[in-house]
Design a protein around this motif. Structure first.
Motif, PDB file in Angstrom:
ATOM      1  N   GLN A   1      24.703 -12.777 -17.544  1.00  0.00           N
ATOM      2  CA  GLN A   1      25.429 -11.538 -17.267  1.00  0.00           C
ATOM      3  C   GLN A   1      24.595 -10.314 -17.611  1.00  0.00           C
ATOM      4  OE1 GLN A   1      28.895 -12.283 -19.632  1.00  0.00           O
ATOM      5  NE2 GLN A   1      29.893 -13.557 -18.083  1.00  0.00           N
ATOM      6  N   LYS A   2      23.903 -10.361 -18.751  1.00  0.00           N
ATOM      7  CA  LYS A   2      23.044  -9.238 -19.149  1.00  0.00           C
ATOM      8  C   LYS A   2      21.865  -9.085 -18.193  1.00  0.00           C
ATOM      9  CE  LYS A   2      25.216  -7.940 -22.908  1.00  0.00           C
ATOM     10  NZ  LYS A   2      25.792  -6.566 -23.071  1.00  0.00           N
ATOM     11  N   LEU A   3      21.300 -10.202 -17.758  1.00  0.00           N
ATOM     12  CA  LEU A   3      20.181 -10.158 -16.822  1.00  0.00           C
ATOM     13  C   LEU A   3      20.579  -9.466 -15.521  1.00  0.00           C
ATOM     14  CD1 LEU A   3      17.298 -11.164 -16.007  1.00  0.00           C
ATOM     15  CD2 LEU A   3      18.415 -13.236 -15.137  1.00  0.00           C
ATOM     16  N   VAL A   4      21.731  -9.834 -15.009  1.00  0.00           N
ATOM     17  CA  VAL A   4      22.212  -9.239 -13.755  1.00  0.00           C
ATOM     18  C   VAL A   4      22.558  -7.764 -13.961  1.00  0.00           C
ATOM     19  CG1 VAL A   4      24.058  -9.300 -12.046  1.00  0.00           C
ATOM     20  CG2 VAL A   4      22.996 -11.435 -12.812  1.00  0.00           C
ATOM     21  N   ALA A   5      23.195  -7.441 -15.068  1.00  0.00           N
ATOM     22  CA  ALA A   5      23.566  -6.050 -15.332  1.00  0.00           C
ATOM     23  C   ALA A   5      22.324  -5.177 -15.475  1.00  0.00           C
ATOM     24  CB  ALA A   5      24.424  -5.960 -16.594  1.00  0.00           C
ATOM     25  N   GLN A   6      21.286  -5.701 -16.160  1.00  0.00           N
ATOM     26  CA  GLN A   6      20.052  -4.948 -16.333  1.00  0.00           C
ATOM     27  C   GLN A   6      19.357  -4.729 -14.998  1.00  0.00           C
ATOM     28  OE1 GLN A   6      18.890  -3.652 -19.414  1.00  0.00           O
ATOM     29  NE2 GLN A   6      17.649  -2.466 -17.979  1.00  0.00           N
ATOM     30  N   LEU A   7      19.335  -5.775 -14.156  1.00  0.00           N
ATOM     31  CA  LEU A   7      18.739  -5.641 -12.816  1.00  0.00           C
ATOM     32  C   LEU A   7      19.468  -4.569 -12.014  1.00  0.00           C
ATOM     33  CD1 LEU A   7      16.894  -6.608 -10.492  1.00  0.00           C
ATOM     34  CD2 LEU A   7      18.654  -8.323  -9.959  1.00  0.00           C
ATOM     35  N   ASN A   8      20.784  -4.582 -12.071  1.00  0.00           N
ATOM     36  CA  ASN A   8      21.560  -3.603 -11.328  1.00  0.00           C
ATOM     37  C   ASN A   8      21.237  -2.181 -11.790  1.00  0.00           C
ATOM     38  OD1 ASN A   8      23.993  -3.194  -9.428  1.00  0.00           O
ATOM     39  ND2 ASN A   8      24.596  -2.043 -11.255  1.00  0.00           N
ATOM     40  N   ALA A   9      21.160  -1.982 -13.126  1.00  0.00           N
ATOM     41  CA  ALA A   9      20.853  -0.648 -13.644  1.00  0.00           C
ATOM     42  C   ALA A   9      19.460  -0.200 -13.218  1.00  0.00           C
ATOM     43  CB  ALA A   9      20.970  -0.646 -15.162  1.00  0.00           C
ATOM     44  N   ASP A  10      18.494  -1.105 -13.259  1.00  0.00           N
ATOM     45  CA  ASP A  10      17.129  -0.759 -12.861  1.00  0.00           C
ATOM     46  C   ASP A  10      17.057  -0.402 -11.379  1.00  0.00           C
ATOM     47  OD1 ASP A  10      16.207  -1.212 -15.435  1.00  0.00           O
ATOM     48  OD2 ASP A  10      15.584  -3.283 -15.020  1.00  0.00           O
ATOM     49  N   LEU A  11      17.767  -1.156 -10.541  1.00  0.00           N
ATOM     50  CA  LEU A  11      17.702  -0.910  -9.094  1.00  0.00           C
ATOM     51  C   LEU A  11      18.402   0.385  -8.714  1.00  0.00           C
ATOM     52  CD1 LEU A  11      18.334  -4.497  -7.667  1.00  0.00           C
ATOM     53  CD2 LEU A  11      16.169  -3.257  -7.802  1.00  0.00           C
ATOM     54  N   VAL A  12      19.526   0.667  -9.354  1.00  0.00           N
ATOM     55  CA  VAL A  12      20.253   1.904  -9.045  1.00  0.00           C
ATOM     56  C   VAL A  12      19.391   3.127  -9.336  1.00  0.00           C
ATOM     57  CG1 VAL A  12      22.195   3.352  -9.771  1.00  0.00           C
ATOM     58  CG2 VAL A  12      22.557   0.916  -9.308  1.00  0.00           C
ATOM     59  N   ASN A  13      18.581   3.040 -10.365  1.00  0.00           N
ATOM     60  CA  ASN A  13      17.738   4.168 -10.765  1.00  0.00           C
ATOM     61  C   ASN A  13      16.382   4.171 -10.072  1.00  0.00           C
ATOM     62  OD1 ASN A  13      19.621   5.201 -12.629  1.00  0.00           O
ATOM     63  ND2 ASN A  13      18.963   3.694 -14.160  1.00  0.00           N
ATOM     64  N   LEU A  14      16.128   3.191  -9.217  1.00  0.00           N
ATOM     65  CA  LEU A  14      14.838   3.095  -8.545  1.00  0.00           C
ATOM     66  C   LEU A  14      14.768   4.114  -7.403  1.00  0.00           C
ATOM     67  CD1 LEU A  14      12.164   1.538  -8.441  1.00  0.00           C
ATOM     68  CD2 LEU A  14      13.269  -0.098  -6.884  1.00  0.00           C
TER      69      LEU A  14
ATOM     70  N   VAL B   1      16.626  -3.387   1.179  1.00  0.00           N
ATOM     71  CA  VAL B   1      16.676  -4.591   0.342  1.00  0.00           C
ATOM     72  C   VAL B   1      17.323  -4.265  -0.993  1.00  0.00           C
ATOM     73  CG1 VAL B   1      15.287  -6.282  -0.906  1.00  0.00           C
ATOM     74  CG2 VAL B   1      14.698  -5.688   1.460  1.00  0.00           C
ATOM     75  N   ARG B   2      16.897  -3.139  -1.598  1.00  0.00           N
ATOM     76  CA  ARG B   2      17.502  -2.728  -2.866  1.00  0.00           C
ATOM     77  C   ARG B   2      19.008  -2.587  -2.730  1.00  0.00           C
ATOM     78  NH1 ARG B   2      17.627   2.434  -5.387  1.00  0.00           N
ATOM     79  NH2 ARG B   2      18.212   3.197  -3.316  1.00  0.00           N
ATOM     80  N   ASP B   3      19.461  -1.909  -1.685  1.00  0.00           N
ATOM     81  CA  ASP B   3      20.897  -1.688  -1.495  1.00  0.00           C
ATOM     82  C   ASP B   3      21.633  -3.010  -1.294  1.00  0.00           C
ATOM     83  OD1 ASP B   3      20.373   0.989  -1.709  1.00  0.00           O
ATOM     84  OD2 ASP B   3      20.453   1.377   0.463  1.00  0.00           O
ATOM     85  N   ALA B   4      20.984  -3.951  -0.611  1.00  0.00           N
ATOM     86  CA  ALA B   4      21.619  -5.260  -0.387  1.00  0.00           C
ATOM     87  C   ALA B   4      21.753  -6.040  -1.697  1.00  0.00           C
ATOM     88  CB  ALA B   4      20.810  -6.065   0.625  1.00  0.00           C
ATOM     89  N   ILE B   5      20.745  -5.924  -2.556  1.00  0.00           N
ATOM     90  CA  ILE B   5      20.830  -6.600  -3.866  1.00  0.00           C
ATOM     91  C   ILE B   5      21.963  -6.010  -4.682  1.00  0.00           C
ATOM     92  CG2 ILE B   5      19.621  -7.133  -6.015  1.00  0.00           C
ATOM     93  CD1 ILE B   5      16.984  -6.843  -4.438  1.00  0.00           C
TER      94      ILE B   5
ATOM     95  N   THR C   1      24.600  -4.471  -3.639  1.00  0.00           N
ATOM     96  CA  THR C   1      25.870  -4.884  -3.042  1.00  0.00           C
ATOM     97  C   THR C   1      26.215  -6.318  -3.433  1.00  0.00           C
ATOM     98  OG1 THR C   1      25.572  -3.394  -1.159  1.00  0.00           O
ATOM     99  CG2 THR C   1      27.107  -5.221  -0.865  1.00  0.00           C
ATOM    100  N   LYS C   2      25.204  -7.188  -3.378  1.00  0.00           N
ATOM    101  CA  LYS C   2      25.433  -8.597  -3.726  1.00  0.00           C
ATOM    102  C   LYS C   2      25.846  -8.742  -5.192  1.00  0.00           C
ATOM    103  CE  LYS C   2      25.560 -12.956  -2.901  1.00  0.00           C
ATOM    104  NZ  LYS C   2      26.641 -13.485  -2.037  1.00  0.00           N
TER     105      LYS C   2
END
Length: 582
Positions: free
Chosen positions: A242-255, A267-271, A273-274
């Motif tokens: 759960q932490k891994l996914v949450a961290q990935l989401n935070a990193d991608l949103v700020n990319l 691709v970022r937006d699709a990740i 969304t997924k």
């Protein structure tokens, strides 16, 4: 403090077990038939009082405190032998073995018991004796027995007593696995499938489909390598996933992308969304009562899937992701290997006396004869298990992580959740490791006091273990929880997220001097207490999964390692042992 159990056999063991045969009064001839003589059985459980500093279990479990609460004994097994002095592995038992239960208690002033009318084989000279303390039951909210909690509280030893025992060496003991098989749990498979779906996200721009995993360079590639582990194992517990996914989401949103980088942005937006539609299974591996760090996933580049890793590579490899390696702590188990003393008179009226006075009524005869009416096992039953007494302490208020950052350990931000102890092997009849057993298991002890890492040495953590190999080190692993609210980096750049578990490893090394006493050449010896201070000087080798102990990096320094025998309040007699000095 540890009680000492003496078994006085004013008749022991038998082909007929407990019988309702009559016993002669003093002066009458003993009853004999078919090679047996009918005598009386008495047993004494000494509860010498001695104070203790602290316990891993409650005082009633270790029979501790100023006034010990004797737990009694169950599953008492007595094996008669014709061997003089003590029994060896090749000695053959005499006919008859009894699963003995306590007889009538003679006096409320001591722990003396008497059972009358037992048939004992003529020629008996010694006994092997085994038993366990009575189990303290843990109840669920509904009032039923909570079997798992009961085993964690009391420990659990599996005794192997073959139906037809040809020799003493046929008796063996194992610690009970928490999970008997190493098949992948359904929750582990579900977590792997959820992460696989995220890792295989694709996006189509201008009629061209682009996969996240196929992006050759840039930040998205780095995030993909971090997400999948870059060829390494990753933490696979629910909390870590759960932490891994949450961290990935935070990193991608700020990319931030350049305006013309529409494909990567898609691709970022699709990740993202997924991730928003993905649910990570909760409660794993807590549903199996296993440490979070035992849950491991690995990305398979050939199949483009995450797979739970649950198999061991070989019997002697201490890969900690195999769930069947984890066992409950040992329980209070008793063991005796002793010659006997006999009497031609019945002694059943003497058992309101102290044990020392009772023994004075026996002669020096060491073999059951046709004239024998009373038999005493001369030596006490001692513990068949060992005890680790560990404290933890931090070398500083701030510890460096792998990036060189200072991490504060103040304010109980790193509570200790469990201690893991390797080097656990099947035990032979004499509670020493079976010679050809190399399949080590690991104790997972969660029944510990409320302790957190700080510069003040903690209260003792007491864990019952099996004896370990001569001249072989034993690895220990401390399981902490990160309650600091911030992440830090540990071994090989691994991230320890807030509210997840992390692990620090250490190694206890005994003497390798073959001229030393054997208990100094072992980390753990049955009926001995091993004391250590576990000092943490760094977090740079903190693991978010439990490391392979063959190659673990150590941040735990073992200080003040010592082994001593338990002794009771009678300091004038060093051979006496108390079950209460823990």
């Amino acid at each position: 403090m540890k009680s000492r159990i003496y078994i006085i056999i004013l008749t022991l063991l038998t082909v007929c077990g407990w019988q309702s045969c009559s016993t002669s009064d003093d002066g009458d001839a003993p009853i004999t038939h078919e090679g047996f003589v009918t005598v009386d059985l008495a047993l004494n459980v000494s509860t010498n009082q001695q104070t203790q500093d602290g316990t891993r279990m409650s005082a009633d479990i270790v029979q501790g405190g100023t006034t010990p609460a004797y737990r009694g004994i169950q599953d008492l097994r007595l094996f008669p032998f014709g061997a003089a002095e003590s029994v060896s592995s090749s000695d053959q038992p005499l006919q008859g073995v009894t699963d003995v239960t306590e007889g009538e208690k003679v006096s409320s002033d001591n722990q003396n018991y008497l059972k009358e009318g037992i048939d004992l084989y003529i020629g008996t000279k010694s006994f092997l004796s085994y038993g366990r303390a009575k189990t303290q039951i843990v109840k669920t909210g509904g009032g039923d027995t909570d079997e798992i909690a009961t085993k964690f509280k009391n420990g659990s030893v599996i005794a192997h007593y073959p139906t037809n025992i040809a020799k003493a060496g046929d008796v063996t003991f194992d610690l009970e696995p928490i999970k008997a098989t190493n098949t992948a749990d359904a929750k582990a498979t579900a977590i792997a499938e959820s992460l696989t779906e995220i890792a295989n996200v694709e996006a189509t721009v201008g009629g061209v489909t682009k996969s996240w995993k196929d992006i050759p360079t840039g930040n998205l590639k780095l995030y993909f390598e971090n997400f999948t582990g870059g060829g390494n194992l990753i933490a696979g517990s629910s909390a870590n996933a759960q932490k891994l996914v949450a961290q990935l989401n935070a990193d991608l949103v700020n990319l931030v992308f350049s305006t013309d980088d529409t494909e990567n942005q898609a691709v970022r937006d699709a990740i993202v969304t997924k991730i928003g539609t993905t649910t990570i299974e909760t409660g794993y591996p807590a549903n199996m009562y296993l440490p979070d760090g035992s849950a491991v996933l690995k990305w398979d580049e050939t199949t483009s899937k995450f797979q739970p890793v649950v198999t061991k590579s070989s019997t002697d490899a201490l890969d900690m992701n195999d769930p069947s390696r984890y066992v409950y702590p040992a329980e209070l188990y008793y063991y005796g290997n002793s010659p006997i003393r006999t009497s031609t008179n019945s002694q059943k009226d003497k058992y309101t006396q102290t044990w020392e006075n009772v023994l004075n009524h026996y002669s020096s005869a060491t073999e059951v004869a046709v004239s024998t009416q009373s038999v005493a096992i001369e030596k006490p039953l001692d513990y068949g298990v060992a005890c680790l007494v560990a404290t933890i302490v931090s070398s500083s208020d701030e510890l460096k992580d792998a990036d060189g950052n200072n991490v504060s350990v103040a304010n109980s931000v790193f509570p200790l959740k469990a201690i893991l102890i390797a080097g656990q092997l099947s035990q032979a009849f004499n509670f020493e490791p079976v010679e050809d057993d190399e399949d080590e298991h690991i104790i997972y002890d969660i029944d510990i006091p409320s302790v957190a890492l700080s510069t003040t040495e903690s209260t003792p953590i007491y864990t019952l273990t099996f004896s370990s190999r001569l001249n072989k080190p034993v690895n220990v692993v401390l399981e902490f929880e990160n309650k600091s609210g911030a992440l830090f980096h540990g071994y090989n750049g691994g991230i320890v997220y807030p509210d997840t578990k992390f692990y620090l490893a250490g190694r206890i090394t005994p003497s390798t001097n073959v001229n030393e006493d054997e208990h100094k050449q072992r980390v753990f010896t049955h009926d001995y207490q091993t004391t250590v201070q576990l000092k943490i000087g760094s977090l740079k080798n903190a693991y978010n999964v439990i490391p392979d102990l063959k190659s673990a990096q150590y941040d735990v320094e073992v200080v003040n390692f010592g082994v001593k025998r338990w002794t009771d309040v009678n300091a004038d007699n060093p051979e006496r042992h108390s079950f209460y000095n823990w």
